[in-house]
Write a protein that holds these residues in place. Structure first.
Motif, mmCIF file in Angstrom:
data_model
loop_
_atom_site.group_PDB
_atom_site.id
_atom_site.type_symbol
_atom_site.label_atom_id
_atom_site.label_comp_id
_atom_site.label_asym_id
_atom_site.label_seq_id
_atom_site.Cartn_x
_atom_site.Cartn_y
_atom_site.Cartn_z
ATOM 1 N N ALA A 198 0.602 -0.911 -0.126
ATOM 2 C CA ALA A 198 -0.182 0.268 0.111
ATOM 3 C C ALA A 198 1.526 1.355 0.509
ATOM 4 O O ALA A 198 0.425 2.132 -0.470
ATOM 5 C CB ALA A 198 -0.808 0.212 1.167
ATOM 6 N N LYS A 199 1.646 1.613 0.468
ATOM 7 C CA LYS A 199 3.150 2.080 0.907
ATOM 8 C C LYS A 199 3.282 2.906 -0.497
ATOM 9 O O LYS A 199 3.306 3.828 -0.865
ATOM 10 C CB LYS A 199 4.143 1.855 1.839
ATOM 11 N N ASP A 200 4.039 1.239 -1.725
ATOM 12 C CA ASP A 200 4.677 1.788 -2.327
ATOM 13 C C ASP A 200 3.548 2.486 -3.563
ATOM 14 O O ASP A 200 4.410 2.809 -4.212
ATOM 15 C CB ASP A 200 5.044 0.375 -2.772
ATOM 16 N N ALA A 201 2.181 2.043 -2.953
ATOM 17 C CA ALA A 201 1.360 2.981 -3.975
ATOM 18 C C ALA A 201 1.075 4.272 -3.691
ATOM 19 O O ALA A 201 -0.183 4.373 -4.302
ATOM 20 C CB ALA A 201 -0.126 1.970 -4.011
ATOM 21 N N GLY A 202 1.525 4.365 -2.624
ATOM 22 C CA GLY A 202 1.286 6.126 -2.017
ATOM 23 C C GLY A 202 0.355 6.487 -0.576
ATOM 24 O O GLY A 202 0.251 7.743 -0.551
ATOM 25 N N ALA A 203 -0.206 4.559 -0.604
ATOM 26 C CA ALA A 203 -0.839 5.142 0.542
ATOM 27 C C ALA A 203 0.037 5.900 1.970
ATOM 28 O O ALA A 203 1.586 5.055 1.931
ATOM 29 C CB ALA A 203 -1.320 3.767 1.061
ATOM 30 N N LYS A 204 -0.269 5.939 3.039
ATOM 31 C CA LYS A 204 -0.073 6.557 4.370
ATOM 32 C C LYS A 204 0.114 5.725 5.775
ATOM 33 O O LYS A 204 -1.649 5.780 5.613
ATOM 34 C CB LYS A 204 -0.578 7.947 4.488
ATOM 35 N N VAL A 205 1.047 5.283 6.592
ATOM 36 C CA VAL A 205 0.571 4.317 7.496
ATOM 37 C C VAL A 205 0.432 5.144 8.778
ATOM 38 O O VAL A 205 1.868 6.238 8.919
ATOM 39 C CB VAL A 205 1.453 4.114 7.399
ATOM 40 N N ILE A 206 0.144 5.470 9.322
ATOM 41 C CA ILE A 206 -0.067 5.461 10.774
ATOM 42 C C ILE A 206 0.184 4.728 11.703
ATOM 43 O O ILE A 206 -0.741 3.369 11.923
ATOM 44 C CB ILE A 206 -1.356 7.008 10.964
ATOM 45 N N CYS A 207 0.700 5.031 13.106
ATOM 46 C CA CYS A 207 1.086 4.151 14.291
ATOM 47 C C CYS A 207 0.541 4.833 15.235
ATOM 48 O O CYS A 207 1.732 5.254 15.491
ATOM 49 C CB CYS A 207 2.194 3.171 14.453
ATOM 50 N N VAL A 208 -0.136 4.286 16.091
ATOM 51 C CA VAL A 208 -0.893 4.892 17.572
ATOM 52 C C VAL A 208 -0.356 3.904 18.500
ATOM 53 O O VAL A 208 -0.987 2.480 18.250
ATOM 54 C CB VAL A 208 -2.088 5.347 17.703
ATOM 55 N N ASP A 209 0.631 4.151 19.739
ATOM 56 C CA ASP A 209 0.484 2.986 20.143
ATOM 57 C C ASP A 209 1.889 3.981 21.224
ATOM 58 O O ASP A 209 2.341 4.813 21.359
ATOM 59 C CB ASP A 209 1.665 1.729 19.634
ATOM 60 N N PRO A 210 1.732 3.107 22.512
ATOM 61 C CA PRO A 210 2.127 4.313 23.537
ATOM 62 C C PRO A 210 3.960 3.281 23.145
ATOM 63 O O PRO A 210 5.551 4.555 23.499
ATOM 64 C CB PRO A 210 1.804 3.290 24.785
ATOM 65 N N ARG A 211 5.016 2.941 23.047
ATOM 66 C CA ARG A 211 5.845 2.289 22.139
ATOM 67 C C ARG A 211 5.857 2.345 20.932
ATOM 68 O O ARG A 211 4.646 2.172 20.417
ATOM 69 C CB ARG A 211 5.726 0.666 22.992
ATOM 70 N N PHE A 212 7.427 3.136 20.420
ATOM 71 C CA PHE A 212 7.483 2.898 19.101
ATOM 72 C C PHE A 212 7.917 1.931 18.442
ATOM 73 O O PHE A 212 9.362 1.595 18.599
ATOM 74 C CB PHE A 212 8.721 3.605 19.075
ATOM 75 N N THR A 213 7.107 1.289 18.010
ATOM 76 C CA THR A 213 6.521 -0.878 17.577
ATOM 77 C C THR A 213 7.604 -0.646 16.163
ATOM 78 O O THR A 213 7.848 0.567 16.052
ATOM 79 C CB THR A 213 6.211 -1.608 18.087
ATOM 80 N N ARG A 214 8.168 -2.071 15.949
ATOM 81 C CA ARG A 214 8.325 -2.024 13.919
ATOM 82 C C ARG A 214 7.259 -1.142 13.650
ATOM 83 O O ARG A 214 7.168 -0.727 12.360
ATOM 84 C CB ARG A 214 9.322 -3.599 14.525
ATOM 85 N N SER A 215 6.495 -1.328 13.839
ATOM 86 C CA SER A 215 5.157 -0.804 12.828
ATOM 87 C C SER A 215 5.524 0.171 13.065
ATOM 88 O O SER A 215 5.335 1.593 12.343
ATOM 89 C CB SER A 215 3.672 -1.741 13.714
ATOM 90 N N ALA A 216 5.484 0.589 14.172
ATOM 91 C CA ALA A 216 5.565 3.015 13.790
ATOM 92 C C ALA A 216 6.880 2.901 13.279
ATOM 93 O O ALA A 216 6.998 4.221 12.996
ATOM 94 C CB ALA A 216 5.718 2.656 15.562
ATOM 95 N N ALA A 217 7.821 2.034 13.227
ATOM 96 C CA ALA A 217 8.765 2.719 12.940
ATOM 97 C C ALA A 217 8.965 2.773 10.876
ATOM 98 O O ALA A 217 9.405 3.033 10.291
ATOM 99 C CB ALA A 217 10.272 1.698 12.991
ATOM 100 N N LYS A 218 8.350 1.932 10.920
ATOM 101 C CA LYS A 218 7.750 1.883 9.366
ATOM 102 C C LYS A 218 6.284 2.176 8.883
ATOM 103 O O LYS A 218 6.154 2.694 7.539
ATOM 104 C CB LYS A 218 7.373 -0.006 8.922
ATOM 105 N N SER A 219 6.094 3.551 9.717
ATOM 106 C CA SER A 219 4.981 4.813 9.743
ATOM 107 C C SER A 219 4.974 5.551 8.820
ATOM 108 O O SER A 219 6.192 6.269 9.238
ATOM 109 C CB SER A 219 3.789 4.692 11.225
ATOM 110 N N ASP A 220 4.422 6.580 8.603
ATOM 111 C CA ASP A 220 4.429 7.296 7.780
ATOM 112 C C ASP A 220 4.362 8.789 8.641
ATOM 113 O O ASP A 220 4.751 9.874 9.332
ATOM 114 C CB ASP A 220 3.937 8.314 6.928
ATOM 115 N N LEU A 221 3.998 8.653 10.031
ATOM 116 C CA LEU A 221 3.414 9.270 11.115
ATOM 117 C C LEU A 221 3.104 8.642 12.688
ATOM 118 O O LEU A 221 2.330 7.240 11.988
ATOM 119 C CB LEU A 221 1.986 9.740 11.018
#
Lengths: 200, 842
Positions: B35-58
């Motif tokens: 999805a990101k490759d196609a231009g999507a933006k990824v948001i991660c909301v979490d108490p911790r900066f997870t690996r999902s957060a690391a790959k997110s735009d926000l």
């Protein structure tokens, strides 16, 4: 020449060998030809861990698992696997697997190996005793009845046919057919205390 | 999931909140990256900066247990800035409905909705009902301007959720909040899709259901339900937890989400009357009006020929709950510790580590006469009698360990989070004497049945009348082995008798077709012994059987559809209709008729899930058909006033519920603090915790302790998983490669907290709560930051819950720390937000 996955492996290993050794390649090529999975039976399965449902290929030879890898044809994982999926092989090649039924007596400090027949006979007997002792055919409940225009609460003796003294938890680890059989058995025993991983 | 894993690639914005797919569903992340490759933006909301957060735009941090405040702020932002998809909201949700004038919001009643009874800790929901016209239809204001309409109430309720107050509660910086709100609200454009990925980070709270409700409201406001790249997607934790839920391994549901009968419903008539919603709206499909067919077909599946019209299909044999009886997980262990159970089965589960307040669970196991466990490996539950601090000579519980076969040593299907039921074939025979669970269950059934046949006992018919013809018959009448295909077919269901096709009911003013001549062949729906082709064929008169109506079609006369490996993907959306099979009826995206306008035209032409082709001519001669995914019903689009149906077919009124009157703790989500929290006040109201949640405060149960705003436990804690381990770790801790990668219990703390407590990375620390303590390695990391909550600095820590004493040297279970407290609607324990203290050891 089109390069298939297996040809690619052959090519790269012989290329590597040539670069390092520069001498007689015949034994190395023979080794590469003999990839253990070459003569293995391929069976497809789905990863037992998270709920993504990745496809896997299990390679077996002589009744033993020799390799497990991602299924390249599977539309979700397209051949890839995570660390857990990649190590499913070790669930088989594993000394910690319990392979015989075990029993622990009241107050005992250790497990004892027992036969399937003995274990299931004992469990069946104990289940029956607990069920017969705690089976509740009816229960006093309150129901609302309309008398004219007003609602009145009334206590009635209602059929419940349930077993109060046995509970069960599990199992999201079972196949669908097994889950269905399990709930059928439990409800056939009158259990209502039936729960599993989905609640927690 | 309403959608499915591959569908993530179709999203424009992906909100990961209450989940961490990069680490816990790693392979799914490839579709997020596509999805990101196609231009999507990824948001991660979490108490911790997870690996999902690391790959997110926000990335936005929030304190555990404050998701409703965060999402309520988003609802407010969408409404204030008019970013909602108006046509969708008006036509496909109950936003235009008028609510009773007696209804009051928490802003008016100090944090409570109208109707609260503090003695019962529950609501009288009379004032939560809709205003009715004389013909019993709901009063509506299509302009959505009436102050009593759902839309205006929603606006009023969430006007309290200002960015300032939200930030004060969640600890998320205000500018981060607004960035997330702006980005996610951009999917309110009709041709944009936002998807919500959540997991236990949302469910394991005393407000768990309302966390998901809040997101559902957002998805409805933005028109994100039913569309490609949208939906509410629960990333479920286990390979078949979807299937085990579908098949009713819970106290409140039978297979196919049929409620477990209660004692006040004395026969099938009363059951069907109570559990069949009614609608007079000709545009509502009201799918649950078929409840009677599914219940009777289930009874026919489990009791076979013993279920007759005369004996009410054996309904009396089904065990029944008292009305309102709670037999859920937390209650099982509460009753167990009070000595109320003699026997207990822990089948493929390890509650001594997975149960919240594990000390309570472990002590409860010692009160049993006997316990049966089935598993691949020995574990903390099976061997609880030799756990830390336990004197085994004092534990009287007899324990049986039944060795189960692994997934690749047996045959059967499992259902993934996207509802795909996929078949597995056996690669090898079970290891040693281990057996497939189905074989164990089968043999146990035969043995108990034999005892009842011989000796009689309490209502033997309940058990002996079950159909059980899955194997090869021996001379003595018992069967050997289980043919798992026979079970799969029973689940799918059969025609028990020849069933004729019924003529369609006449519409008002329509003339009856001429009667067929007596010699004309009868039109058959199905013949005796045939597998049902789909659930629309199931009958309420006992002429069909189905163990689970949702799975009808999975294994029919065309074969076992769950084994399919077809790769056609004509839409390019990744639905793969010929790969395995998915419930219901192979529909890959639920509520897909909400992705089109009332004329059947897709809101997003580039990613059309379904569309109405008005010129298609069907073999029956009918004109017009849906193209694309299997639609939610064959009816023409809604603009056809005679035959069109509304898209949310599982709701009696055909529309989605922005106002959810069926919930126990309020029709709109409201922020309440967790049962244990770090602040002495709830900034939104005087009501601290969810007033309808289940609290355990029996003075006789010493294990049930709570400590809120307690100086000994000043840190907010949460639990999570790691990539290398699974659930309590029974399988992965016994996999040497994985244990080497992730060898022991740790506790993540911020650099600031480390400094304050004089704890360095790698130190051994003790983590304690009011209920227990464990040892962990300190991981001092900038991935967690202190929060500013009101005027205070609040620290958050995190622990994985995959360890347990049975594996030497890894440390004990994080759930020894978590409390016994249940969500108001689901009774899921609150294990994602609780209070602890930490101290360096030695």
């Amino acid at each position: 020449m089109s390069v298939s996955r297996r040809n690619f492996l052959k090519l790269s290993s012989s290329g590597l060998a040539a670069a390092t050794l520069g001498i007689n390649l015949a034994p190395i090529e023979a080794r590469a030809e003999d990839l253990p999975i070459l003569h293995a039976r391929e069976t497809t399965t789905i990863c037992p861990y998270c709920s993504v449902g990745c496809g896997m290929i299990v390679h077996t030879l002589g009744g033993n698992i020799i390799n497990v890898e991602g299924d390249p044809d599977h539309p979700i994982n397209e051949g890839s696997l995570c660390p857990k999926g990649s190590s499913v092989y070790q669930l088989r090649d594993n000394k910690a697997r319990v392979t015989k039924p075990m029993y622990r007596a009241a107050g005992a400090g250790e497990w004892k190996e027992v036969s399937w027949d003995w274990a299931l006979d004992e469990i069946a007997r104990k289940t029956k005793i607990a069920r017969d002792a705690t089976f509740l055919p009816t229960s006093k409940i309150k129901v609302k009845k309309k008398v004219g225009t007003t609602e009145v609460e009334k206590e009635i003796e209602a059929t419940v046919n349930r077993t109060m003294g046995i509970a069960s938890v599990g199992s999201a680890a079972l196949d669908n057919e097994e889950c269905y059989l399990y709930q059928k058995l439990l409800r056939g025993l009158g259990l209502v205390y039936i729960e599993h991983q989905a609640r927690i | 999931m309403t959608n499915h894993w591959i569908d993530f690639k179709n999203a424009d914005v992906i909100l990961i909140m209450g989940a961490n797919p990069a680490e816990n569903h790693p392979v799914s992340f490839r579709w997020i990256m596509k999805a990101k490759d196609a231009g999507a933006k990824v948001i991660c909301v979490d108490p911790r900066f997870t690996r999902s957060a690391a790959k997110s735009d926000l990335y936005a941090p929030l304190r555990s247990g404050t998701d409703i405040a965060f999402l309520g702020g988003l609802i407010n932002y969408i409404l204030q800035n008019k970013l909602y998809f108006e046509q969708y909201v008006r036509d496909y949700t109950n936003s235009a409905y008028l609510v009773s004038g007696d209804f009051k919001l928490p802003g008016e009643l100090a944090g409570l909705f109208s109707g609260y009874d503090p003695k019962k800790r529950s609501y009288d929901v009379k004032s939560w009902s809709f205003q009715k016209n004389e013909d019993e239809s709901v009063k509506k204001d299509p302009a959505m301007q009436d102050p009593h309409c759902v839309f205006q109430l929603l606006k009023k309720h969430y006007s309290r959720y200002t960015p300032e107050l939200v930030s004060k509660t969640t600890g998320t910086p205000k500018e981060k909040l607004l960035e997330v709100y702006k980005l996610y609200a951009s999917t309110g454009q009709p041709d944009k899709a936002g998807t919500s990925l959540y997991a236990m980070g949302w469910t394991q709270h005393t407000v768990g259901t309302q966390n998901i409700r809040a997101m559902s409201i957002i998805q409805l406001l933005l028109g994100n339900m039913g569309v490609a790249g949208g939906g509410i997607n629960a990333l479920r934790g286990e390979s078949n937890v979807q299937g085990s839920t579908d098949h009713g391994l819970l106290f409140h549901i039978l297979p196919g989400y049929l409620p477990v009968p209660s004692a006040d419903l004395k026969d099938t008539g009363a059951y069907i009357e109570k559990h069949t919603p009614k609608s007079k709206d000709p545009q509502s499909a009201n799918w649950w009006q078929n409840r009677n067919k599914y219940l009777i077909s289930y009874l026919k599946a489990i009791y076979g020929a013993k279920a007759t019209k005369e004996n009410d299909f054996g309904y009396a044999w089904l065990p029944k709950l008292d009305p309102g009886m709670n037999a859920s997980w937390l209650m099982i262990f509460d009753n167990m510790i009070k000595g109320k159970f003699k026997g207990f089965f822990a089948w493929g589960q390890n509650p001594a580590c997975s149960g919240s307040n594990s000390n309570k669970v472990r002590n409860a196991l010692g009160k049993l006469d006997w316990m049966v466990t089935a598993n691949l490996f020995d574990n903390e539950t099976a061997s609880f009698w030799k756990g830390p601090g336990v004197d085994s000579s004092k534990i009287k519980t007899e324990v049986f360990f039944l060795p189960a076969a692994a997934s690749f040593e047996k045959e059967g299907s499992i259902t993934n989070s996207g509802r795909w039921a996929q078949w597995r074939t056996a690669a090898v025979k079970p290891l040693g004497q281990s057996k497939p669970d189905a074989e164990i269950i089968h043999e146990l059934f035969q043995k108990i049945k034999a005892l009842y046949a011989k000796e009689g006992g309490a209502l033997p018919e309940q058990l002996t009348n079950l159909t059980w013809n899955y194997g090869f018959k021996r001379a003595d009448g018992t069967t050997k082995g289980v043919d798992i295909h026979a079970v799969a077919k029973e689940i799918n269901g059969y025609f028990i008798e020849d069933v004729e096709e019924k003529p369609k009911p006449l519409k008002p003013g329509e003339k009856a077709p001429p009667a067929a001549p007596p010699w004309a062949p009868k039109k058959m729906l199905g013949k005796k012994g045939e597998l049902a082709a789909g659930f629309a064929q199931l009958q309420a008169d006992g002429s069909t059987s189905s163990g689970n109506w949702l799975y009808t079609q999975s294994y029919n006369e065309k074969g076992n559809l769950m084994t399919r490996r077809g790769k056609k993907d004509p839409t390019g959306l990744g639905m793969f209709h010929e790969w395995s099979w998915c419930w219901p009826v192979n529909r890959r995206i639920l509520y897909n008729r909400a992705s089109v306008n009332p004329d059947g035209k897709p809101y997003n032409l580039k990613k059309a899930v379904v569309y109405w082709n008005p010129t298609a001519v069907l073999p029956t001669g009918a004109v017009g058909a849906w193209v694309g995914d299997v639609p939610d019903g064959p009816w023409p689009p809604m603009s056809n006033e005679k035959e069109g149906k509304k898209p949310f077919i599982m709701r009696a009124d055909g529309v989605a519920s922005v106002f959810g009157a069926g919930l126990k703790d309020g029709p709109f989500p409201e922020h309440y603090e967790p049962v244990e929290c770090p602040v002495p006040e709830n900034f939104f109201s005087k009501q601290m915790t969810n007033p309808a949640s289940k609290v355990f405060s029996d003075a006789n149960v010493k294990e049930d302790q709570l400590a809120t705003c307690d100086v000994r436990f000043p840190l907010v804690a949460t639990t999570y998983r790691v990539t290398e381990h699974w659930q309590t770790g029974v399988m992965t801790r016994n996999t040497p490669w994985l244990l080497e990668l992730q060898p022991r219990q740790f506790c993540e703390i911020s650099v600031e907290l480390g400094k304050e407590k004089n704890i360095s990375n790698g130190d051994i620390i003790e983590v304690s709560s009011a209920r227990g303590k464990i040892e962990a390695v300190a991981m001092v990391t900038p991935r967690i930051k202190p929060f500013k909550i009101g005027d205070r600095i609040v620290h958050q820590v995190g622990l994985p819950w995959c360890f347990g004493w049975h594996t030497s040297g890894v440390g004990d279970a994080a759930n020894l720390l978590t409390p016994t407290a249940g969500d108001a609607n689901t009774m899921i324990p609150e294990t994602k937000a609780f209070m602890v203290g930490i101290a360096r050891k030695g």
